[in-house]
Design a protein around this motif. Structure first.
Motif, PDB file in Angstrom:
ATOM      1  N   PHE A 174     -34.213   2.763  64.370  1.00 55.50           N
ATOM      2  CA  PHE A 174     -34.985   1.566  64.014  1.00 55.50           C
ATOM      3  C   PHE A 174     -34.066   0.504  63.413  1.00 55.50           C
ATOM      4  N   THR A 175     -33.152   0.923  62.555  1.00 53.21           N
ATOM      5  CA  THR A 175     -32.216  -0.014  61.931  1.00 53.21           C
ATOM      6  C   THR A 175     -31.323  -0.672  62.975  1.00 53.21           C
ATOM      7  N   LEU A 176     -30.906   0.089  63.981  1.00 49.65           N
ATOM      8  CA  LEU A 176     -30.088  -0.468  65.054  1.00 49.65           C
ATOM      9  C   LEU A 176     -30.862  -1.511  65.857  1.00 49.65           C
ATOM     10  N   ARG A 177     -32.128  -1.214  66.123  1.00 49.73           N
ATOM     11  CA  ARG A 177     -32.930  -2.101  66.963  1.00 49.73           C
ATOM     12  C   ARG A 177     -33.505  -3.283  66.194  1.00 49.73           C
ATOM     13  N   GLU A 178     -33.893  -3.027  64.952  1.00 50.20           N
ATOM     14  CA  GLU A 178     -34.650  -4.026  64.192  1.00 50.20           C
ATOM     15  C   GLU A 178     -34.010  -4.311  62.832  1.00 50.20           C
ATOM     16  N   GLY A 179     -32.691  -4.512  62.846  1.00 49.63           N
ATOM     17  CA  GLY A 179     -31.988  -4.823  61.601  1.00 49.63           C
ATOM     18  C   GLY A 179     -32.466  -6.088  60.940  1.00 49.63           C
ATOM     19  N   VAL A 180     -33.117  -6.956  61.702  1.00 49.22           N
ATOM     20  CA  VAL A 180     -33.637  -8.211  61.160  1.00 49.22           C
ATOM     21  C   VAL A 180     -34.579  -7.970  59.983  1.00 49.22           C
ATOM     22  N   GLN A 223     -35.793 -18.818  62.109  1.00 48.03           N
ATOM     23  CA  GLN A 223     -36.831 -18.516  63.092  1.00 48.03           C
ATOM     24  C   GLN A 223     -36.901 -17.025  63.380  1.00 48.03           C
ATOM     25  N   GLU A 224     -35.756 -16.398  63.545  1.00 47.23           N
ATOM     26  CA  GLU A 224     -35.746 -14.967  63.832  1.00 47.23           C
ATOM     27  C   GLU A 224     -36.398 -14.176  62.704  1.00 47.23           C
ATOM     28  N   VAL A 225     -36.093 -14.557  61.474  1.00 49.87           N
ATOM     29  CA  VAL A 225     -36.622 -13.836  60.320  1.00 49.87           C
ATOM     30  C   VAL A 225     -38.126 -14.061  60.165  1.00 49.87           C
ATOM     31  N   CYS A 226     -38.561 -15.311  60.256  1.00 49.38           N
ATOM     32  CA  CYS A 226     -39.988 -15.616  60.103  1.00 49.38           C
ATOM     33  C   CYS A 226     -40.806 -14.971  61.211  1.00 49.38           C
ATOM     34  N   HIS A 227     -40.320 -15.033  62.429  1.00 50.82           N
ATOM     35  CA  HIS A 227     -41.054 -14.443  63.540  1.00 50.82           C
ATOM     36  C   HIS A 227     -41.084 -12.924  63.444  1.00 50.82           C
ATOM     37  N   ALA A 228     -40.030 -12.333  62.894  1.00 44.89           N
ATOM     38  CA  ALA A 228     -40.042 -10.886  62.675  1.00 44.89           C
ATOM     39  C   ALA A 228     -41.154 -10.517  61.695  1.00 44.89           C
ATOM     40  N   TRP A 243     -26.433 -14.298  46.072  1.00 47.37           N
ATOM     41  CA  TRP A 243     -25.736 -13.466  47.045  1.00 47.37           C
ATOM     42  C   TRP A 243     -26.771 -12.648  47.817  1.00 47.37           C
ATOM     43  N   PHE A 244     -27.104 -13.116  49.008  1.00 51.16           N
ATOM     44  CA  PHE A 244     -28.139 -12.462  49.801  1.00 51.16           C
ATOM     45  C   PHE A 244     -27.726 -12.377  51.268  1.00 51.16           C
ATOM     46  N   GLY A 245     -28.254 -11.354  51.946  1.00 51.22           N
ATOM     47  CA  GLY A 245     -28.029 -11.211  53.371  1.00 51.22           C
ATOM     48  C   GLY A 245     -28.970 -12.093  54.161  1.00 51.22           C
ATOM     49  N   TYR A 246     -28.911 -11.972  55.485  1.00 54.76           N
ATOM     50  CA  TYR A 246     -29.699 -12.824  56.368  1.00 54.76           C
ATOM     51  C   TYR A 246     -31.072 -12.241  56.699  1.00 54.76           C
ATOM     52  N   ASP A 247     -31.282 -10.941  56.477  1.00 55.25           N
ATOM     53  CA  ASP A 247     -32.491 -10.274  56.973  1.00 55.25           C
ATOM     54  C   ASP A 247     -33.723 -10.586  56.129  1.00 55.25           C
ATOM     55  N   LEU A 248     -34.873 -10.121  56.619  1.00 52.74           N
ATOM     56  CA  LEU A 248     -36.155 -10.422  55.976  1.00 52.74           C
ATOM     57  C   LEU A 248     -36.232  -9.856  54.568  1.00 52.74           C
ATOM     58  N   PHE A 249     -35.768  -8.637  54.369  1.00 55.91           N
ATOM     59  CA  PHE A 249     -35.780  -8.031  53.037  1.00 55.91           C
ATOM     60  C   PHE A 249     -35.071  -8.947  52.040  1.00 55.91           C
ATOM     61  N   CYS A 250     -33.883  -9.381  52.408  1.00 52.15           N
ATOM     62  CA  CYS A 250     -33.106 -10.249  51.520  1.00 52.15           C
ATOM     63  C   CYS A 250     -33.758 -11.612  51.358  1.00 52.15           C
ATOM     64  N   ARG A 251     -34.246 -12.166  52.464  1.00 54.46           N
ATOM     65  CA  ARG A 251     -34.815 -13.519  52.398  1.00 54.46           C
ATOM     66  C   ARG A 251     -36.032 -13.585  51.485  1.00 54.46           C
ATOM     67  N   LEU A 274     -19.340 -11.752  58.738  1.00 50.80           N
ATOM     68  CA  LEU A 274     -19.865 -10.840  59.750  1.00 50.80           C
ATOM     69  C   LEU A 274     -19.861 -11.467  61.133  1.00 50.80           C
ATOM     70  N   GLU A 275     -19.575 -10.667  62.149  1.00 48.76           N
ATOM     71  CA  GLU A 275     -19.714 -11.109  63.522  1.00 48.76           C
ATOM     72  C   GLU A 275     -21.194 -11.205  63.860  1.00 48.76           C
ATOM     73  N   ARG A 276     -21.522 -12.025  64.835  1.00 50.04           N
ATOM     74  CA  ARG A 276     -22.933 -12.270  65.177  1.00 50.04           C
ATOM     75  C   ARG A 276     -23.686 -10.968  65.450  1.00 50.04           C
ATOM     76  N   ARG A 277     -23.059 -10.018  66.106  1.00 52.48           N
ATOM     77  CA  ARG A 277     -23.758  -8.775  66.451  1.00 52.48           C
ATOM     78  C   ARG A 277     -23.972  -7.867  65.237  1.00 52.48           C
ATOM     79  N   HIS A 278     -23.362  -8.211  64.100  1.00 47.82           N
ATOM     80  CA  HIS A 278     -23.509  -7.389  62.897  1.00 47.82           C
ATOM     81  C   HIS A 278     -24.178  -8.144  61.741  1.00 47.82           C
ATOM     82  N   ILE A 279     -24.838  -9.254  62.030  1.00 48.78           N
ATOM     83  CA  ILE A 279     -25.314 -10.121  60.938  1.00 48.78           C
ATOM     84  C   ILE A 279     -26.321  -9.466  60.002  1.00 48.78           C
ATOM     85  N   TRP A 280     -27.034  -8.446  60.472  1.00 46.47           N
ATOM     86  CA  TRP A 280     -28.055  -7.847  59.606  1.00 46.47           C
ATOM     87  C   TRP A 280     -27.477  -6.789  58.678  1.00 46.47           C
ATOM     88  N   GLN A 281     -26.174  -6.597  58.687  1.00 51.12           N
ATOM     89  CA  GLN A 281     -25.564  -5.549  57.871  1.00 51.12           C
ATOM     90  C   GLN A 281     -25.271  -5.980  56.430  1.00 51.12           C
TER      91      GLN A 281
END
Length: 257
Positions: free
Chosen positions: A227-233, A186-191, A86-94, A121-128
Motif C-alpha cells: 500500500f505504501t508503494l502504491r499510495e505513498g501520497v 492537487q495530488e494531495v487534495c484529490h487523494a 519541516w514537513f513532507g509532501y504527503d497528506l499526513f504531513c500536509r 528527493l527525486e520525483r519518484r521518491h517524493i512521498w518518502q
C-alpha cells in the motif's frame, strides 16, 4: 526567536546534527485521522485528546504533556518570531502542517513563516519525506525553504477549514491554486477526496487494500508495504492502514469496478 517545527520525533536526532540554531517543536499529531471538531483551539485539542484516548488507549494527560505542550510553544511565541516548518509532501504531513499554520494565524504581531520540504528527493521518491536524509541534505533543504506570503497563508487557512469541515468541493476548488509553498497540492487534495465512497464504490484506500488482499497477500506487513508503494501520497502509518485493513478483511466482498 527561531522555531523549527518537525513533523514527528523521527527527524529530531538527525536534525540536531545540522547545528541549526533555534527552538525545536515536535508536531506529534495525525490530523489525517480522527475527530476534527471544535470551534476553538481548546475545544479542538480536547476532542483530539479524546480521540487519541479511545483509539490508542493513551490517557488524555499524556496527550496534553506530549502533544499540546509542543503546540503551546507556538501559541506563546513572541512577536517577530521566525518559524521553519519541516514537513513532507504527503497528506499526513500536509494536514499536520495546515493545522500548525492555523495556530500561527492566531499570533499577534509580525512573524516570518517558511516551509522546508525534502527538496533533495527525486520525483519518484517524493512521498518518502525526510526518512533517510543526511545532515547535508537537511541543510540543503533548509537553504531552499520557501517563505509564506500573505496569499499563501490565506490559502493555508482555506485548506485547513475545508479539510476540517469535510468540505470536499471547497478543497477541490482550492487545490487548483499554484503556490511554491504547496507543491503537489492537487495530488494531495484529490487523494483525500478519494478517501470517501462515491457512487457505490469504496474509498480509494479501501479499494487498493482490497485489491492487494485479493491478488497478493493477506499478511498485514505485506499489505502495508505494498500500500505504501502504491499510495505513498497518503503518508499513512501502520495504525491508519491497519484500521482500513481490518475493515476490508471483515467485509470482504467482490470488488466493485
Amino acid at each position: 526567536m527561531v522555531y523549527h517545527v518537525l513533523n514527528g520525533d523521527a527527524l529530531a536526532q538527525r536534525f540536531s546534527a545540522t547545528g541549526l540554531a533555534g527552538e525545536v517543536v515536535i508536531a506529534r499529531e495525525c490530523m489525517v485521522d480522527g475527530n476534527l471538531e471544535g470551534d476553538t483551539v481548546e475545544e479542538f485539542l480536547e476532542n483530539r485528546a479524546r480521540f487519541v484516548e479511545d483509539e490508542f488507549n493513551e490517557e488524555r494527560i499524556h496527550y496534553y504533556s506530549n502533544v499540546v505542550h509542543e503546540f503551546e510553544k507556538l501559541m506563546s511565541a513572541p512577536n517577530g518570531s521566525v518559524f521553519n516548518l519541516w514537513f513532507g509532501y504527503d497528506l499526513f504531513c500536509r494536514t499536520n502542517m495546515w493545522f500548525v499554520l492555523s495556530l500561527l494565524s492566531h499570533l499577534e504581531g509580525e512573524h516570518e513563516i517558511a516551509v522546508v520540504y525534502p527538496s533533495f528527493l527525486e520525483r519518484r521518491h517524493i512521498w518518502q519525506e525526510f526518512g533517510a536524509a543526511t545532515s547535508e541534505q537537511l541543510l540543503a533543504a533548509y537553504e531552499e525553504r520557501v517563505v509564506f506570503s500573505s496569499r499563501d497563508l490565506h490559502l493555508a487557512e482555506g485548506l485547513w477549514m475545508a479539510y476540517k469541515q469535510g468540505d470536499l468541493q471547497r478543497l477541490h476548488e482550492l487545490s487548483i491554486y499554484q503556490s511554491m509553498c504547496f507543491p503537489y497540492l492537487q495530488e494531495v487534495c484529490h487523494a483525500h477526496i478519494d478517501r470517501f465512497p462515491h457512487k457505490d464504490k469504496l474509498g480509494r484506500p479501501e479499494r487498493v487494500i482490497r485489491e492487494i488482499v485479493q491478488k497478493t497477500s493477506r499478511d498485514f506487513k505485506t499489505v502495508f508495504k505494498e500500500f505504501t508503494l502504491r499510495e505513498g501520497v497518503y503518508g499513512f502509518g501502520d495504525a491508519q492502514v491497519k484500521k482500513i485493513y481490518d475493515k476490508v478483511i471483515e467485509n470482504l466482498k467482490p470488488l466493485n469496478h
